[in-house]
Design a protein around this motif. Sequence first.
Motif, mmCIF file in Angstrom:
data_model
loop_
_atom_site.group_PDB
_atom_site.id
_atom_site.type_symbol
_atom_site.label_atom_id
_atom_site.label_comp_id
_atom_site.label_asym_id
_atom_site.label_seq_id
_atom_site.Cartn_x
_atom_site.Cartn_y
_atom_site.Cartn_z
ATOM 1 N N ARG A 44 5.040 -0.949 -8.635
ATOM 2 C CA ARG A 44 5.648 0.452 -8.496
ATOM 3 C C ARG A 44 5.429 0.498 -6.966
ATOM 4 N NH1 ARG A 44 3.553 6.043 -7.611
ATOM 5 N NH2 ARG A 44 5.064 7.443 -8.049
ATOM 6 N N GLY A 45 6.688 0.572 -6.020
ATOM 7 C CA GLY A 45 6.515 0.966 -4.775
ATOM 8 C C GLY A 45 6.992 2.388 -4.311
ATOM 9 N N VAL A 46 5.974 2.777 -3.398
ATOM 10 C CA VAL A 46 6.126 4.296 -3.038
ATOM 11 C C VAL A 46 6.433 4.287 -1.435
ATOM 12 C CG1 VAL A 46 4.804 5.395 -4.764
ATOM 13 C CG2 VAL A 46 3.505 4.298 -2.868
ATOM 14 N N PHE A 47 7.254 5.049 -1.146
ATOM 15 C CA PHE A 47 7.854 5.151 0.058
ATOM 16 C C PHE A 47 7.303 6.470 0.952
ATOM 17 C CE2 PHE A 47 11.817 5.504 3.252
ATOM 18 C CZ PHE A 47 11.412 4.537 4.100
ATOM 19 N N ILE B 55 2.354 0.810 -1.130
ATOM 20 C CA ILE B 55 2.749 1.955 -0.086
ATOM 21 C C ILE B 55 3.419 1.370 0.962
ATOM 22 C CG2 ILE B 55 0.269 1.821 1.246
ATOM 23 C CD1 ILE B 55 1.012 4.955 1.549
ATOM 24 N N ILE B 56 4.585 1.808 1.137
ATOM 25 C CA ILE B 56 5.424 1.330 2.437
ATOM 26 C C ILE B 56 5.848 2.444 3.451
ATOM 27 C CG2 ILE B 56 7.750 0.172 2.797
ATOM 28 C CD1 ILE B 56 7.636 -0.927 -0.112
ATOM 29 N N ILE B 57 5.652 2.190 4.639
ATOM 30 C CA ILE B 57 5.562 3.328 5.642
ATOM 31 C C ILE B 57 6.747 2.818 6.746
ATOM 32 C CG2 ILE B 57 4.557 4.648 7.391
ATOM 33 C CD1 ILE B 57 1.838 3.925 5.828
ATOM 34 N N ALA C 119 -1.255 -3.343 -2.352
ATOM 35 C CA ALA C 119 -0.895 -3.840 -0.959
ATOM 36 C C ALA C 119 -0.326 -2.601 -0.136
ATOM 37 C CB ALA C 119 0.211 -4.870 -1.233
ATOM 38 N N VAL C 120 -0.135 -2.905 1.237
ATOM 39 C CA VAL C 120 0.487 -2.004 2.176
ATOM 40 C C VAL C 120 1.667 -2.735 2.709
ATOM 41 C CG1 VAL C 120 -1.714 -0.783 2.385
ATOM 42 C CG2 VAL C 120 -1.198 -2.736 4.221
ATOM 43 N N ALA C 121 2.765 -1.872 3.277
ATOM 44 C CA ALA C 121 3.704 -2.670 3.965
ATOM 45 C C ALA C 121 4.465 -1.481 4.712
ATOM 46 C CB ALA C 121 4.828 -3.220 2.997
ATOM 47 N N GLY C 122 5.169 -2.008 5.884
ATOM 48 C CA GLY C 122 5.658 -1.215 6.906
ATOM 49 C C GLY C 122 6.587 -1.871 7.818
ATOM 50 N N ASP D 60 12.663 -4.354 6.620
ATOM 51 C CA ASP D 60 13.792 -3.452 7.120
ATOM 52 C C ASP D 60 13.795 -2.424 6.052
ATOM 53 O OD1 ASP D 60 16.194 -2.878 8.010
ATOM 54 O OD2 ASP D 60 17.390 -4.757 7.486
ATOM 55 N N LEU D 61 13.694 -1.327 6.721
ATOM 56 C CA LEU D 61 13.426 -0.032 5.775
ATOM 57 C C LEU D 61 14.567 1.060 5.926
ATOM 58 C CD1 LEU D 61 9.530 0.371 6.205
ATOM 59 C CD2 LEU D 61 10.826 -0.795 4.318
ATOM 60 N N LYS D 62 15.552 0.700 6.787
ATOM 61 C CA LYS D 62 16.717 1.839 7.065
ATOM 62 C C LYS D 62 17.362 2.171 5.677
ATOM 63 C CE LYS D 62 20.188 2.868 10.246
ATOM 64 N NZ LYS D 62 21.448 2.465 11.199
ATOM 65 N N ALA D 63 17.792 1.084 5.100
ATOM 66 C CA ALA D 63 18.785 1.244 3.900
ATOM 67 C C ALA D 63 17.710 1.674 2.872
ATOM 68 C CB ALA D 63 19.321 -0.470 3.554
ATOM 69 N N LEU D 64 16.623 1.492 2.821
ATOM 70 C CA LEU D 64 15.789 2.051 1.929
ATOM 71 C C LEU D 64 15.733 3.637 1.929
ATOM 72 C CD1 LEU D 64 13.867 2.011 -0.482
ATOM 73 C CD2 LEU D 64 11.858 1.387 1.310
ATOM 74 N N SER D 65 15.399 3.879 3.370
ATOM 75 C CA SER D 65 15.333 5.358 3.787
ATOM 76 C C SER D 65 16.745 6.095 3.244
ATOM 77 C CB SER D 65 15.366 5.470 5.074
ATOM 78 O OG SER D 65 15.460 6.931 5.587
ATOM 79 N N GLU D 66 17.935 5.467 3.280
ATOM 80 C CA GLU D 66 19.082 6.288 3.122
ATOM 81 C C GLU D 66 19.126 6.257 1.638
ATOM 82 O OE1 GLU D 66 21.879 3.502 5.002
ATOM 83 O OE2 GLU D 66 21.628 4.244 6.937
#
Length: 340
Positions: free
Chosen positions: A161-164, A208-210, A255-258, A301-307
């Motif tokens: 499970r990813g959490v943004f 967790i992804i930041i 894990a962590v990512a950003g 690359d997290l822009k599309a995830l944000s949208e």
Amino acid sequence: MSRIPDFDDLPEVKGMPQGCAWGVYDKGGKKDVYGTLNNITPDILKSAYAELKDGVSVSLNWPVGAIQTPGFGRKGLVHKVMSFVDTPLAAHGYDDEVEFNTQCSSQWDSLCHFHHQESAKGYNGIQTTVEALTQDYGKEDLEQKIPTLNHWHQRGGLVARGVFIDFKKWADENGRQFNPFNDDKISIEDIETIAKKQGVEFKTGDVIIIRSGFTEGLTGQSGEKQGELMGSHRTCGVTGTPEAAKWFWNKHFAAVAGDMIAFEHIPPIDPKTGKEGSVGELVLHQYFLALFGMPIGELWDLKALSETCAKLGRYSFLLTSVPLNVPGGIGSPPNALAVF
């Protein structure tokens, strides 16, 4: 798996600071090589599939070579295309070859990437060498001894499970002045505030992804401009303190990512003196990779995830990631997808 000890309850490891998780995940007399990926139990994995509701998937992979000159002496992408016409195949078609430093774009840091500096040891007390990590299929070292990324394939890659945490969106909406190309910091208080606003509840085994906006600030820029933005070697990231490390461990993330270049801010701050230190003194890298066994994802690359999260109104999803199956692999593109 039995209950995961909290930071303060981790058993003492002689000569190491409190918070060293060596031995916590060992089984049957064998030293563990997966670290906090062990937090993703079969039951937790099955529960992660409850995130599949909308039939939408988003790539989290920045192009390899997006940073034309990675810095720190690292090699950028070399892409060679070859026509079959010019080879013994003598046909119409193409092959290509790629060569790059695995830190030059979206990546996972393996548990061998950065050691505890004072002891020169990596996760679970491993002491590695260039020779030991330069593996081939015939070497005995391919057994599960060194916590390199190729071992992830033996457990089916990473599915969780990813959490943004969309820090950039929150900062923009609230007038928070934040420069990704300075040592501006994302605090634990910031993370908790944003999680509450987004309706995110952290669970054991989450990744967790930041988002800070770092990769977006470099996208489309010339190599020269990228060099200017990164030239000071001062970059944003999560606050790098032992207290922050304790918070991440106690959430029992897998894990962590950003999208930051080092996840934590650079330069680091010495916890004892309060003075700026060198890259070799990164606090979270030592705790996460060497002491906890917690993989770090960077430059995603997290822009599309944000949208997508904003459109769907939810900030959790099924995350899949399959690193390259390279024996002795220290870093790898994540090949990561968020699936809703």
